[in-house]
Design a protein around this motif. Sequence first.
Motif, PDB file in Angstrom:
ATOM      1  N   PRO A   1      16.048   1.469  -2.911  1.00  0.00           N
ATOM      2  CA  PRO A   1      16.941   0.503  -3.572  1.00  0.00           C
ATOM      3  C   PRO A   1      16.664   0.436  -5.071  1.00  0.00           C
ATOM      4  O   PRO A   1      15.510   0.419  -5.493  1.00  0.00           O
ATOM      5  CB  PRO A   1      16.590  -0.822  -2.895  1.00  0.00           C
ATOM      6  N   LYS A   2      17.723   0.388  -5.854  1.00  0.00           N
ATOM      7  CA  LYS A   2      17.560   0.341  -7.306  1.00  0.00           C
ATOM      8  C   LYS A   2      17.731  -1.065  -7.868  1.00  0.00           C
ATOM      9  O   LYS A   2      17.242  -1.382  -8.929  1.00  0.00           O
ATOM     10  CB  LYS A   2      18.559   1.285  -7.975  1.00  0.00           C
ATOM     11  N   ASN A   3      18.460  -1.913  -7.166  1.00  0.00           N
ATOM     12  CA  ASN A   3      18.770  -3.231  -7.732  1.00  0.00           C
ATOM     13  C   ASN A   3      18.591  -4.346  -6.723  1.00  0.00           C
ATOM     14  O   ASN A   3      19.202  -5.406  -6.849  1.00  0.00           O
ATOM     15  CB  ASN A   3      20.202  -3.242  -8.267  1.00  0.00           C
ATOM     16  N   ALA A   4      17.776  -4.124  -5.688  1.00  0.00           N
ATOM     17  CA  ALA A   4      17.577  -5.155  -4.670  1.00  0.00           C
ATOM     18  C   ALA A   4      16.190  -5.013  -4.067  1.00  0.00           C
ATOM     19  O   ALA A   4      15.586  -3.929  -4.119  1.00  0.00           O
ATOM     20  CB  ALA A   4      18.647  -5.030  -3.579  1.00  0.00           C
ATOM     21  N   LEU A   5      15.712  -6.123  -3.502  1.00  0.00           N
ATOM     22  CA  LEU A   5      14.427  -6.109  -2.822  1.00  0.00           C
ATOM     23  C   LEU A   5      14.658  -5.881  -1.339  1.00  0.00           C
ATOM     24  O   LEU A   5      15.566  -6.455  -0.747  1.00  0.00           O
ATOM     25  CB  LEU A   5      13.698  -7.434  -3.048  1.00  0.00           C
ATOM     26  N   ARG A   6      13.838  -5.055  -0.718  1.00  0.00           N
ATOM     27  CA  ARG A   6      14.000  -4.705   0.683  1.00  0.00           C
ATOM     28  C   ARG A   6      12.659  -4.859   1.383  1.00  0.00           C
ATOM     29  O   ARG A   6      11.617  -4.424   0.840  1.00  0.00           O
ATOM     30  CB  ARG A   6      14.491  -3.263   0.805  1.00  0.00           C
TER      31      ARG A   6
ATOM     32  N   PHE B   1       0.122 -19.574  13.364  1.00  0.00           N
ATOM     33  CA  PHE B   1      -0.771 -18.990  12.352  1.00  0.00           C
ATOM     34  C   PHE B   1      -0.384 -19.552  10.993  1.00  0.00           C
ATOM     35  O   PHE B   1       0.806 -19.619  10.643  1.00  0.00           O
ATOM     36  CB  PHE B   1      -0.648 -17.469  12.339  1.00  0.00           C
ATOM     37  N   ILE B   2      -1.402 -19.933  10.204  1.00  0.00           N
ATOM     38  CA  ILE B   2      -1.188 -20.365   8.823  1.00  0.00           C
ATOM     39  C   ILE B   2      -2.061 -19.501   7.925  1.00  0.00           C
ATOM     40  O   ILE B   2      -3.262 -19.344   8.166  1.00  0.00           O
ATOM     41  CB  ILE B   2      -1.557 -21.851   8.619  1.00  0.00           C
ATOM     42  N   GLY B   3      -1.462 -18.920   6.903  1.00  0.00           N
ATOM     43  CA  GLY B   3      -2.231 -18.080   5.996  1.00  0.00           C
ATOM     44  C   GLY B   3      -1.429 -17.727   4.757  1.00  0.00           C
ATOM     45  O   GLY B   3      -0.393 -18.333   4.464  1.00  0.00           O
ATOM     46  N   VAL B   4      -1.930 -16.741   4.042  1.00  0.00           N
ATOM     47  CA  VAL B   4      -1.309 -16.295   2.802  1.00  0.00           C
ATOM     48  C   VAL B   4      -0.843 -14.856   2.984  1.00  0.00           C
ATOM     49  O   VAL B   4      -0.914 -14.299   4.077  1.00  0.00           O
ATOM     50  CB  VAL B   4      -2.304 -16.432   1.624  1.00  0.00           C
ATOM     51  N   ASP B   5      -0.349 -14.263   1.924  1.00  0.00           N
ATOM     52  CA  ASP B   5       0.097 -12.865   1.968  1.00  0.00           C
ATOM     53  C   ASP B   5      -1.118 -11.977   2.197  1.00  0.00           C
ATOM     54  O   ASP B   5      -1.908 -11.741   1.285  1.00  0.00           O
ATOM     55  CB  ASP B   5       0.795 -12.516   0.653  1.00  0.00           C
TER      56      ASP B   5
ATOM     57  N   PRO C   1       2.199 -14.960  -6.402  1.00  0.00           N
ATOM     58  CA  PRO C   1       2.720 -13.910  -7.269  1.00  0.00           C
ATOM     59  C   PRO C   1       3.228 -12.677  -6.542  1.00  0.00           C
ATOM     60  O   PRO C   1       3.832 -11.807  -7.164  1.00  0.00           O
ATOM     61  CB  PRO C   1       1.509 -13.561  -8.147  1.00  0.00           C
ATOM     62  N   SER C   2       2.989 -12.568  -5.240  1.00  0.00           N
ATOM     63  CA  SER C   2       3.471 -11.402  -4.500  1.00  0.00           C
ATOM     64  C   SER C   2       4.839 -11.687  -3.895  1.00  0.00           C
ATOM     65  O   SER C   2       5.253 -12.842  -3.754  1.00  0.00           O
ATOM     66  CB  SER C   2       2.475 -11.000  -3.412  1.00  0.00           C
ATOM     67  N   GLY C   3       5.544 -10.633  -3.511  1.00  0.00           N
ATOM     68  CA  GLY C   3       6.944 -10.747  -3.125  1.00  0.00           C
ATOM     69  C   GLY C   3       7.151 -11.012  -1.646  1.00  0.00           C
ATOM     70  O   GLY C   3       6.874 -10.148  -0.814  1.00  0.00           O
ATOM     71  N   ASP C   4       7.660 -12.188  -1.315  1.00  0.00           N
ATOM     72  CA  ASP C   4       7.894 -12.507   0.094  1.00  0.00           C
ATOM     73  C   ASP C   4       9.087 -11.764   0.665  1.00  0.00           C
ATOM     74  O   ASP C   4       9.149 -11.514   1.869  1.00  0.00           O
ATOM     75  CB  ASP C   4       8.083 -14.019   0.267  1.00  0.00           C
ATOM     76  N   LYS C   5      10.049 -11.367  -0.170  1.00  0.00           N
ATOM     77  CA  LYS C   5      11.195 -10.622   0.352  1.00  0.00           C
ATOM     78  C   LYS C   5      10.774  -9.245   0.850  1.00  0.00           C
ATOM     79  O   LYS C   5      11.342  -8.718   1.801  1.00  0.00           O
ATOM     80  CB  LYS C   5      12.287 -10.513  -0.706  1.00  0.00           C
ATOM     81  N   GLN C   6       9.776  -8.646   0.195  1.00  0.00           N
ATOM     82  CA  GLN C   6       9.289  -7.339   0.649  1.00  0.00           C
ATOM     83  C   GLN C   6       8.188  -7.461   1.698  1.00  0.00           C
ATOM     84  O   GLN C   6       8.047  -6.587   2.555  1.00  0.00           O
ATOM     85  CB  GLN C   6       8.730  -6.522  -0.530  1.00  0.00           C
ATOM     86  N   TRP C   7       7.404  -8.545   1.639  1.00  0.00           N
ATOM     87  CA  TRP C   7       6.180  -8.611   2.432  1.00  0.00           C
ATOM     88  C   TRP C   7       6.066  -9.857   3.297  1.00  0.00           C
ATOM     89  O   TRP C   7       5.007 -10.138   3.835  1.00  0.00           O
ATOM     90  CB  TRP C   7       4.963  -8.544   1.491  1.00  0.00           C
TER      91      TRP C   7
ATOM     92  N   GLY D   1       3.634 -10.285  -9.489  1.00  0.00           N
ATOM     93  CA  GLY D   1       2.746  -9.190  -9.131  1.00  0.00           C
ATOM     94  C   GLY D   1       1.480  -9.139  -9.953  1.00  0.00           C
ATOM     95  O   GLY D   1       0.701  -8.182  -9.831  1.00  0.00           O
ATOM     96  N   ILE D   2       1.227 -10.154 -10.772  1.00  0.00           N
ATOM     97  CA  ILE D   2       0.037 -10.167 -11.623  1.00  0.00           C
ATOM     98  C   ILE D   2      -1.105 -10.865 -10.887  1.00  0.00           C
ATOM     99  O   ILE D   2      -0.891 -11.786 -10.099  1.00  0.00           O
ATOM    100  CB  ILE D   2       0.337 -10.886 -12.960  1.00  0.00           C
ATOM    101  N   ASP D   3      -2.332 -10.446 -11.149  1.00  0.00           N
ATOM    102  CA  ASP D   3      -3.493 -11.030 -10.478  1.00  0.00           C
ATOM    103  C   ASP D   3      -3.875 -12.365 -11.132  1.00  0.00           C
ATOM    104  O   ASP D   3      -4.873 -12.494 -11.823  1.00  0.00           O
ATOM    105  CB  ASP D   3      -4.673 -10.064 -10.479  1.00  0.00           C
ATOM    106  N   GLY D   4      -3.030 -13.369 -10.876  1.00  0.00           N
ATOM    107  CA  GLY D   4      -3.220 -14.675 -11.493  1.00  0.00           C
ATOM    108  C   GLY D   4      -2.475 -14.760 -12.805  1.00  0.00           C
ATOM    109  O   GLY D   4      -2.165 -13.748 -13.440  1.00  0.00           O
TER     110      GLY D   4
END
Length: 374
Positions: A157-162, A292-296, A316-322, A343-346
């Motif tokens: 995909p060039k213009n969308a998150l998958r 279950f409760i947790g993070v990415d 900072p991580s993408g929930d649409k992808q992950w 996507g940055i580490d903080g």
Amino acid sequence: MTESSAPAFPPLPSQLRDAIPFGEVRRALVIKLRHHGDVLVSSPVFTALKAQAPQVEIDALVYADTADMLRDHPAIREVLGIDRQWKKLGVLGQLRAELALYRRLQAAGYDLIVHLTEHWRGAWLCRLLKPRWSVGPSVAGRGKRWKKAFTHLQAQPKNALRHMAESNLDALRRLGLQPTPEQRRLLLVPGAEATRRVGDKLAALGLAGTPFIHIHPASRWFFKCWPVDRMAALIGELQAAGHAVVLSAAPSADERAMVDAIQARLAQPVPSLAGELSLKELAALTQAARLFIGVDSAPMHIAAAVGTPVVALFGPSGDKQWGPWGVPHRVIASDRHPCRPCGIDGCGGGKLSDCLATIEVETVLAAVRELYPA
């Protein structure tokens, strides 16, 4: 007009002119050289391929430390591993290990290779093993050496998150196989032995037959984690509502320290199996839980793969992808930070993510109540 009296129309012919004849495929290799969660999210590829081409014997090639994510998958004949520790064997030792693996792959006689990442190793294996068909991702900036390694290139995909589960399955779609909704779910099999051991551990904690919520607060990347004080406050509220809670963490010192810090803030510490579980046992624990409760993190994907509802906190991580895939779930993410997912580490690379730190305990509790009403 009733459904039974509706006219039957023949299906439209496929527009894919270079679809492969899956009925002629006998041996296939699927390559996924990434971290644990990435490997688990590739599990639907094996399910879909085997379901629609049942004669195919399918092997997986992954890093050795991630093999348990796919081991015992009913569609996989063998999980082959590349050990990241081979580099410690010296030049000759590593060369011998690599050569032994290559000879095993060569002897298998694969007529299809499905390469699911941009890793150059997959391209070189396609060149060396010369399968009849091969598919890899189309990667911007890669020249003829990459493109000619494969018979088919999977568009990105060039213009969308998958979601990555769908992105992995796109490799099969590019070859002419369309996965059904049932075939798109993640799958991880804990196994009878891991299930037994976890049952024993729960009994020792006094939780045999007791409904509980499993919380895994950490990720290997700490900038993806909710602050300790908020996680402790959440657990306190769950205790007050009458829920049993079990904590887990990886054996690493920093993850165990996080669990200790959470426990220190609780008026009544909760049962913990932090640092005590293998990956298969972690899956068995999550499968036994009501929620279950947790993070990415990989444990979040494990929960989805064993069918347990998930509340997942994303920063900072993408929930649409992950995000959690294929199970009832709630994703908790800030709507006050237009910069996410960055996507940055903080923030600023400072290891602390404001979009996570500002998520309120009550917001998470509301999600818990929706998925697991008391």
